[in-house]
Design an enzyme around this catalytic site. Structure first.
Site, short mmCIF file in Angstrom:
data_model
loop_
_atom_site.label_atom_id
_atom_site.label_comp_id
_atom_site.label_asym_id
_atom_site.label_seq_id
_atom_site.Cartn_x
_atom_site.Cartn_y
_atom_site.Cartn_z
N HIS B 69 0.83 -1.20 0.00
CA HIS B 69 0.00 0.00 0.00
C HIS B 69 0.87 1.25 0.00
O HIS B 69 1.91 1.28 0.63
CB HIS B 69 -0.92 -0.01 1.22
CG HIS B 69 -2.16 -0.82 1.00
ND1 HIS B 69 -2.89 -1.34 2.02
CD2 HIS B 69 -2.78 -1.20 -0.14
CE1 HIS B 69 -3.92 -2.01 1.53
NE2 HIS B 69 -3.87 -1.94 0.22
N ASP B 71 0.62 4.06 1.39
CA ASP B 71 0.93 4.71 2.66
C ASP B 71 2.00 3.94 3.43
O ASP B 71 2.35 4.30 4.54
CB ASP B 71 -0.33 4.95 3.50
CG ASP B 71 -1.04 3.66 3.83
OD1 ASP B 71 -0.81 2.67 3.12
OD2 ASP B 71 -1.84 3.63 4.79
N HIS B 72 2.48 2.84 2.84
CA HIS B 72 3.60 2.12 3.47
C HIS B 72 4.83 2.05 2.57
O HIS B 72 5.90 1.72 3.03
CB HIS B 72 3.16 0.71 3.86
CG HIS B 72 2.20 0.70 5.00
ND1 HIS B 72 2.59 0.48 6.29
CD2 HIS B 72 0.86 0.94 5.06
CE1 HIS B 72 1.54 0.56 7.09
NE2 HIS B 72 0.47 0.85 6.36
N HIS B 156 -4.22 -8.99 5.64
CA HIS B 156 -4.39 -7.64 5.11
C HIS B 156 -4.43 -7.59 3.57
O HIS B 156 -5.50 -7.49 3.01
CB HIS B 156 -3.31 -6.72 5.66
CG HIS B 156 -3.55 -5.29 5.34
ND1 HIS B 156 -4.67 -4.63 5.77
CD2 HIS B 156 -2.82 -4.40 4.63
CE1 HIS B 156 -4.63 -3.37 5.34
NE2 HIS B 156 -3.52 -3.22 4.63
N ASP B 177 0.36 -3.33 8.60
CA ASP B 177 -1.09 -3.51 8.73
C ASP B 177 -1.36 -5.00 8.74
O ASP B 177 -0.73 -5.74 7.99
CB ASP B 177 -1.83 -2.87 7.55
CG ASP B 177 -1.77 -1.36 7.63
OD1 ASP B 177 -1.23 -0.85 8.64
OD2 ASP B 177 -2.23 -0.70 6.69
N GLU B 202 -0.07 -1.61 14.52
CA GLU B 202 -1.00 -0.62 13.99
C GLU B 202 -2.23 -0.60 14.88
O GLU B 202 -2.49 -1.54 15.64
CB GLU B 202 -1.40 -0.98 12.56
CG GLU B 202 -2.20 -2.25 12.46
CD GLU B 202 -3.40 -2.14 11.56
OE1 GLU B 202 -3.89 -1.02 11.38
OE2 GLU B 202 -3.86 -3.16 11.06
#
EC number: 3.1.27.-
Lengths: 969, 599
Positions: B69, B71-72, B156, B177, B202
């Site tokens: 993802h 955001d990672h 995830h 996550d 998280e």
């Protein structure tokens, strides 16, 4: 080189011994026995290296040792043991000692002292462990000797401090298996060993090695299994073990806790960090629930399974397992289940169209929320959502068991079970449907739940649909809308999958008879009758219409006002269906049509006793026939057989019994007839024709006896004796007939010997039953046995003939329950006129669907036979997985048969039928047929009128039209 | 031995995950994410936090990316190519495969569509991926001699992993996550009882406990099925990766089970490539898919076909998955506009919608939408909301903590208010300390490391033989000399230590005088003392030597009369350093005096 040669020589030497073995017949084996231990001795002495000795021992281990020589062999082995320096050889010897003491009939107490002595000086841990294992075997062989056991336990206790885990493992195992169980002995032992077995084992719960910890728990469980009452003090220790690092320890600990919870359900344990106290079973339940979310799936499966059997748990704990307090941003949220329920009770139909529908409501007090509860909270919710389907299945099973014992819990778990109908694995779906069926007497489905249940009817898997039909058969529905919904969905199912016809009709039959009052208001709508107008008559052959009628007629049975709503054609259809589908349409008392309902059927149950009486009376009558003249006997038998057969047709419950006795009498009749032939008085060659009759009779009796033995479930040993006896008589008859017709004594000699062997084996097998057989054929025969063995074949035949004539007719005692194995091929139906076309040389798959009733072990015995028009027969073994078990005594075979043939000029019919395979060597109770690879053996067997040797046809053959086309070039 | 943890991004915030951990002198950067909400400098983490001067490569030992993802992993090319980092980057195989596709897509949108400059290029993405080292699940990777990392399955999304970072006996677990409940295509996160010093978890759903996923699935399927049976069309706006695959499998199996014929379409592009990787990495999926792939790979959809723009106008029922997920642009919005007017149709929003998007508007009940060009679109189609999220909820987080048994917990990737609640719960339930640092804040955690010491076998055996049988659970006292030499610890016998250090042996002897009131003669006193000791110390060899002294093992006791007072006897007790224990015991024993009865 020299060494190599030497080795060769030894190898050959041992080979010689082996060959001697193979060549000698069983009787002469005895002679070689002393040489066997001697040979071993020689081998071991000659062994130059440990590897050699090991080889000899390995070879030795492959051969069985007779009981008498075991002790000698053990002595030699022990002698060698003390001399041996190599640990691996000692290990092998130790394991051999264990193997030898397992020999049946050998009492190992004579070697126990030696075995214990060997322990003293042993240094190798592995050998020690093996020796302890041997001691365990010895101990288990001597169950009635407490002092020996005590000694062994003491030895084990001594070695508990060993540094090797293997040794400690074995010690614990030994203590678990042999430790004293009775209280009295234990006290006595305390003075001797000054120790308590439970305490010793308990001390090892904290061992440093996880394997030893597991062994300790297992030993404790073993003690429990052997009947020792475990102390409650262990409970706390076991609880600590639940947090162990190793899964096998946790798994065993869960079991131990379960055992303790069953032993002391009512005792009180304190809750740590509070002053409250709860029942032990509740505490244990909570702990096991906790393990349902363990890291290892093995433990999870174990825990979920055990939950099911904890029925003493209090109801509020039980209901917690389905409760998972939902929240969103710290506000309480209702579950989808709660929302559905509310929606239903408020009568609103709009489902959550809005985003905020599931919006959380009240605020939650942050302090009150417990995220990891020590209690049982949500255990099943977790279990049913688990990643591994094994866990899910276990959870469903547990739910089932708990719900069966608690109606309120059944009501609560319904939502969750219904959810499982959508699982991704078919097995889980199926299991949950079955579960639902099992608890259905406790529950009533809400409409929204029914909706979800019915949605599964569209499943493409036949098993699922059929399971669901079964479920619907026994479901309670609360409203008339529910019934309507169910009917509509079932009809939808019918149009989508027409093959489900039978099952859907059956389902509607039960649905109707269970909910007559709910069906009543629906009748006008369903039959589309109108108060003023006549409506067109529906098509009588439409399966959907039949389905509706089945529902209505079954409801009408207990609702006398319903027929008033029927229109004329409905009555006509009723009469038709009552005849054509009598198993689905019940007799109705219709106004003015009294004649339609048959007078017999409504009172089936009260008639049961008289008909049973009749059966017994007719049998009694037959048993007195000894004194009648031959003609009278025959007639009486014939009449009785006819009566019995008719009785079997009328009374389905007694069909098995009646058929069985009829077959037996038939055999007797044949025997009598054959013996009364005139051929016995005349020279053989003149009566070839009659002769054929007698031999045919003998052959038929043989077949019938096999049928009697293997086709009926519930046959007990008393009947088996009689059947075997009848078979023996038939064989005697065969022998006599052959003796009459063949010239020369050479072949006769062999036959006689074979027959005598059979008599011998009969005597050995049924020695306990012989006293009941006074005056029978075999009884007389055994009296004459010494004479028979020595006399010539011709004399034997003569003796046989007279005994056969003089022997009395044996009474056939009837067992409680007797059912005949039946098979009914549903598919192929045999009605199709369209040939199945395929290219010759290639295969075509033919779907076969059959129901089997009262077949024991169908996986091993049921075969499919395909008969081609050219006489070629093909035998197919269906896969074990093709058999479903929908209910007790019933099986369903759904399989595919591969057909292939060379090209034909025009389509032709083949026959498909089911066979019941048997093995005449096995006795009824024990072994089954040695497993042959399924579906592989395409044996071309000679066609015969009555099936194949070793198999009984037990279904009507079905004809299938096929057409292998020549391949196009 | 403190382990540091610095949050450069994603402290009490969702998006832009970037955590720096210093553990026993090693510096590891966990994730390198970007924030989707910003279009300026704030979208990337502030790497100047890490080191003010000096190159990043020198400072950082490795970088670990948990999953694909953005955001990672969104800032990775910026970090490695533009800021400059040449060390190893670790990620799992699926992440390595899918990550560049997403980065490239993201780059296209920002650079080609929005026309931004000063952004990383395609070449930079490629160069960056060259620095990546792929790891397998449960494979222990030795980054250098001391630092090792190990990946655990996290659920995830495909390829998501939790990482254990270990230096010596200190360890940190970073979860990224994760999801503790399995779904239709992925399994549940799992970790063994590794007892790390710190667990960085998280906490997106720190205050939520979710309903069972089965209800959601059933609802979803029922709604789709009903609409299709009515002859309506179903639009499901999704993002290309993650949930989309789950929903596809869900519908695919449902279609298969129920024998449905209505077509399902999937908008093309990114997804096709991604589905390809899903097919390849089935070992990362759940039990069902893994077990049945031999017969049929679940990702080879039978019923789901690629979507073409023209299909939207086809008559009859159909189901369409279209990107993007919030209905704010692109294909999903186009289809939505076409279908919105018919009440038979339905749109299902499977996820959260940001304020301002069409998705958010229709979910909040707006029925008339103003589109560009002053058009008014009347929404007659049904609007449904379904939450399919793949983060662990509060219970899941607690479950993971229970599985791993960490000594400290650090919460990241969540909202401060919610984290506060969870923090309190964790401390209450597990009695471990819990931290929740803000962005840029450093948390220091003190650990209690155990230090391994080598001991020679001879010494061990000798010492183990003394005293009672060793019990593994109890500490045992051993005598030896600790040698600290060349950064290693060794426990050796005193003789050997002396030999190695080249020192001569000195004998240390304690002597002690004990005064006893005894008027009798010296040798009688000695005899009494002897008898007394003999009675008390049954396990030791007590001897009366001819020269009038007593030995207890190697301890010497002599008695002399006091020079001034004849009634007082002075007992001289002397022992070597090795016998300190026994010696001090003896003195205390003698100080108590002799029993009177023996007189």
């Amino acid at each position: 080189m020299a060494a190599h040669l030497k080795k060769r020589v030894y190898e050959e030497f041992t080979k010689v011994v082996q060959q001697q073995h193979e060549d000698l017949s069983t009787k002469k084996l005895r002679l070689t026995k002393p040489s066997k231990s001697a040979a071993l001795h020689v081998d071991l002495c000659k062994a130059t290296s440990p590897a050699d000795a090991l080889q000899y021992l390995l070879q030795f281990a492959r051969k069985p040792v007779e009981v008498e020589s075991v002790e000698g062999v053990v002595r030699i082995l022990l002698e060698h043991y003390y001399k041996e320096n190599d640990a691996s050889v000692r290990l092998k010897i130790a394991s051999l000692l264990g193997l030898l003491s397992k020999t049946a009939g050998f009492s190992p107490d004579c070697i126990m002292d030696d075995a214990i002595n060997t322990l003293q000086n042993e240094k190798s841990h592995q050998v020690l462990a093996q020796l302890l294992d041997t001691l365990l075997v010895i101990g288990t062989k001597l169950p009635e000797n407490p002092s020996v056991r005590m000694r062994l336990v003491e030895v084990a206790c001594k070695h508990l401090t060993d540094s090797s885990h293997g040794v400690r493992n074995k010690c614990l195992q030994l203590i678990g298996c042999l430790g004293p169980v009775e209280k009295g002995v234990a006290k006595e032992a305390e003075s001797q060993a000054a120790k308590d077995v439970q305490k010793i084992i308990g001390d090892h719960f904290n061992d440093q090695d996880p394997r030893v910890r597991t062994a300790a728990i297992k030993a404790m469980l073993q003690l429990h299994e052997r009947g020792l009452k475990l102390q409650q003090a262990i409970y706390n220790q076991a609880c600590k073990l639940l947090a162990d690092d190793y899964e096998q320890v946790r798994s065993a600990a869960v079991q131990l806790i379960w055992v303790l919870s069953q032993l002391y359900p009512e005792s009180i344990v304190p809750i740590p960090s509070s002053n409250e106290e709860i029942r032990l079973v509740d505490d244990a339940f909570g702990k096991i629930c906790h393990m349902v979310s363990d890291g290892s799936w093995v433990v999870r499966v174990q825990a979920a399974k055990l939950l099911g059997s904890m029925q003493q748990v209090s109801s509020h704990f039980l209901e917690q397992t389905l409760d998972k307090k939902l929240m969103s941003d710290l506000r309480r949220k209702r579950t989808a289940h709660e929302r559905a329920k509310e929606l239903y009770s408020s009568g609103e139909f709009s489902s959550g169209r809005k985003w905020g529908d599931d919006a959380p409501k009240e605020e939650i007090d942050t302090g009150a929320v417990n995220l990891i509860e020590s209690g049982a909270c949500g255990a099943f919710v977790h279990g049913l959502e688990d990643e591994m389907y094994e866990v899910r299945i276990a959870a469903v099973e547990a739910l089932c068991m708990l719900a069966q014992s608690s109606p309120s819990f059944a009501e609560k778990c319904l939502d969750f079970l219904v959810d499982m109908f959508n699982d991704e694995i078919e097995e889980v779906r199926l299991q949950s449907i079955h579960t639902m069926r099992k608890i259905s007497h406790n529950i009533t489905l809400r409409e929204d739940q029914l909706d979800t249940v019915l949605a599964v009817l569209e499943d493409s898997s036949r098993d699922i649909r059929e399971a669901l039909h079964e479920l619907l058969c026994c479901t309670n529905v609360s409203t008339k809308e529910g019934i309507h919904l169910a009917l509509v969905e079932l009809l939808k199912n019918l149009t989508k999958y027409p093959t489900d016809r039978e099952s859907i009709w059956k389902c509607l039959k039960f649905l109707g008879s269970r909910h007559p009052t709910l069906v009543l208001p629906l009748v006008p709508e369903l039959l589309s009758t109108h108060p003023f107008f006549d409506t067109p008559e529906p098509d009588m052959d439409d399966p959907a219409y039949i389905a509706v009628l089945v529902l209505i007629f079954n409801a009408a049975k207990s609702c006398p006002t319903m027929p008033a709503l029927f229109s004329d054609h409905t009555f006509r259809h009723y009469a038709y269906l009552r005849d054509s589908l009598s198993h689905l349409v019940p007799p109705l008392r219709l106004p003015g049509r009294k004649l339609v309902s048959s007078p017999v059927s409504p009172s089936i149950t009260p008639h049961e006793d008289p008909s049973q009486q009749f059966l017994h009376q007719s049998l009694e009558r037959v048993y007195n026939l000894q004194h009648l003249d031959p003609q009278g006997i025959q007639e009486l038998l014939e009449f009785t057989i006819r009566d019995l057969q008719r009785l079997g047709e009328l009374q389905s419950e007694l069909a098995g019994m009646a058929d069985f006795t009829a077959t037996y009498l038939q055999c007797q009749l044949l025997l009598i007839k054959a013996l009364q032939e005139k051929l016995w008085n005349v020279a053989a060659p003149l009566y070839l024709k009659q002769n054929a009759l007698a031999s045919a009779a003998a052959k038929q009796i043989l077949e019938e006896t096999y049928k009697m033995e293997f086709m009926y479930s519930g046959v007990e040993s008393r009947q088996v004796v009689i059947i075997h006896h009848m078979r023996l008589q038939a064989k005697a008859l065969q022998l006599i007939v052959t003796a009459r017709t063949t010239r020369g004594t050479e072949p006769l000699f062999g036959m006689c010997e074979k027959f005598l062997q059979e008599v011998d084996s009969f005597q050995r097998c049924f020695i306990s039953e012989l006293p009941h057989m006074q005056g029978s054929f075999v009884d007389k025969l055994l009296d004459l046995m010494p004479r028979l063995v020595t006399s010539k074949p011709s004399e034997v035949v003569k003796i046989l003939q007279t005994t056969l004539r003089q022997s009395t007719f044996l009474h056939l005692p009837l067992p409680e329950q007797l059912h005949r194995a039946t098979a009914n091929i549903i598919e192929p139906t045999g009605e199709s006129d369209n040939p199945l076309r395929f290219t010759s040389g290639l295969v075509v798959a033919l779907d076969v669907d059959a129901t089997l009733e009262h077949v024991q072990d169908p996986q091993g015995t049921v075969k499919v036979q395909v008969l081609y028009p050219d006489g070629q027969a093909q035998l197919i073994h269906p896969k074990p997985a093709d058999f479903r078990n929908p209910g007790p005594g019933r099986h369903r075979l759904i399989t595919q048969v591969y057909l292939s043939h060379t090209a034909w000029t025009e389509p032709c019919q083949i026959e498909v039928r089911l066979l019941l395979a048997y093995n005449s060597n096995r006795s009824k109770a024990s072994a089954r047929i040695p497993k042959s690879t399924w579906n592989e053996s395409l044996e071309a067997l000679p066609p015969s009128e009555n099936g194949i040797e070793g198999t009984i046809p037990f279904s009507k053959p079905v004809k299938v039209y096929i057409m292998p086309k020549p391949a196009r070039r | 031995f403190p382990a540091f943890s610095l949050c450069a991004g994603a402290g009490q915030d969702v998006g832009r995950s970037c955590i720096l951990v210093s553990i026993a002198g090693k510096n590891v950067m966990l994730d390198c994410g970007m924030h989707m909400g910003y279009n300026d400098d704030r979208r990337f983490p502030d790497f100047s936090y890490i080191t003010q001067n000096g190159r990043l490569t020198d400072f950082l030992d490795c970088v670990i990316i948990s999953h694909f993802h953005l955001d990672h992993c969104g800032a990775l090319p910026y970090f490695s190519e533009m800021v400059g980092y040449d060390g190893p980057i670790y990620m799992t195989h699926p992440t390595k495969a899918i990550c560049p596709i997403l980065l490239e897509d993201y780059r296209k949108i920002t650079v080609d569509k929005k026309g931004e400059t000063n952004f990383f290029t395609s070449q930079m993405i490629k160069d960056c991926m060259k620095k990546v080292v792929a790891v397998h699940l449960h494979q222990t990777v030795q980054v250098d001699e001391e630092l090792e990392i190990k990946a655990y399955y996290a659920g995830h999304v495909l390829g998501a992993a939790m990482f254990q970072i270990k230096v010596g006996c200190e360890s940190v677990v970073y979860t990224g996550d994760y999801n503790m409940t399995p779904d239709r295509h992925l399994g549940a996160a799992w970790i063994d009882k590794c007892r790390p010093d710190l667990l960085i978890s998280e906490s997106t759903y720190a205050t939520t406990i979710r309903d069972s996923k089965r209800c959601r699935e059933r609802d979803f399927l029922k709604k789709v099925h009903e609409t299709v049976e009515r002859g309506g069309k179903v639009l499901i706006p999704v993002f290309a990766l993650g949930r989309a695959q789950e929903l596809c499998i869900l519908l695919e199996t449902f279609w298969e089970r129920m024998n449905l014929k209505a077509p399902i379409y999937f908008s093309t592009g990114l997804t096709e490539k991604a589905n390809h990787y899903y097919k390849l990495f089935i070992t990362w999926t759940n039990q069902k898919i893994r077990k049945t792939f031999v017969q049929r790979n679940m990702f080879e959809f039978k019923h789901i076909k690629a979507f073409d723009r023209a299909f939207a106008d086809n008559p009859g029922p159909m189901v369409v998955f279209a990107t993007p997920g919030m209905l704010h642009a692109g294909q999903s919005l186009q289809i939505f506009r076409k279908w919105a007017g018919n009440e038979k149709n339905m749109v299902i929003m499977p996820g959260y919608c940001v304020q301002g998007t069409v998705g958010h508007k229709i979910l909040s009940g707006q029925r008339k939408l103003e589109m560009e060009g002053r058009q008014i679109l009347e929404v007659k189609m049904q609007v449904e909301y379904m939450s399919f999220s793949a983060h662990a909820d509060a219970k899941g987080i607690m479950q993971l903590i229970r599985q791993a048994e960490p000594r400290n917990v650090l919460l990241v990737h969540g909202e401060a208010k919610k984290m506060e609640f969870l923090k309190q719960k964790i401390e209450q339930e597990f009695h471990v300390s819990c931290y929740m640092p803000a962005n840029g804040e450093t948390t220091t955690i003190f650990t209690n490391p155990s230090i391994p010491v080598d001991i020679s076998l001879g010494l061990l055996k000798r010492e183990a033989a003394i005293g009672p049988v060793p019990d593994a659970k109890k500490p045992k006292l051993m005598h030896g000399t600790l040698l600290m030499k060349d950064n290693s610890f060794r426990l050796v016998s005193p003789e050997q230590a002396l030999k190695e250090l080249g020192l001569a042996e000195h004998q240390l002897r304690f002597t002690c005088r004990v005064h006893i009131q005894d008027p009798r003669k010296e040798h009688e006193t000695v005899l009494r003392v002897y008898n007394h000791l003999k009675g008390v110390l049954k396990d030791y060899s007590v001897q009366h030597l001819p020269d009038g002294s007593i030995t207890v093992e190697s301890i010497l006791i002599q008695a002399t009369a006091h020079s001034e007072d004849q009634g007082t006897k002075v007992l001289l007790v002397s022992w070597t350093y090795q016998d300190e224990e026994l010696g001090s015991y003896l003195t205390s024993l003698l100080k108590k005096g002799l029993p009177q009865s023996t007189s």
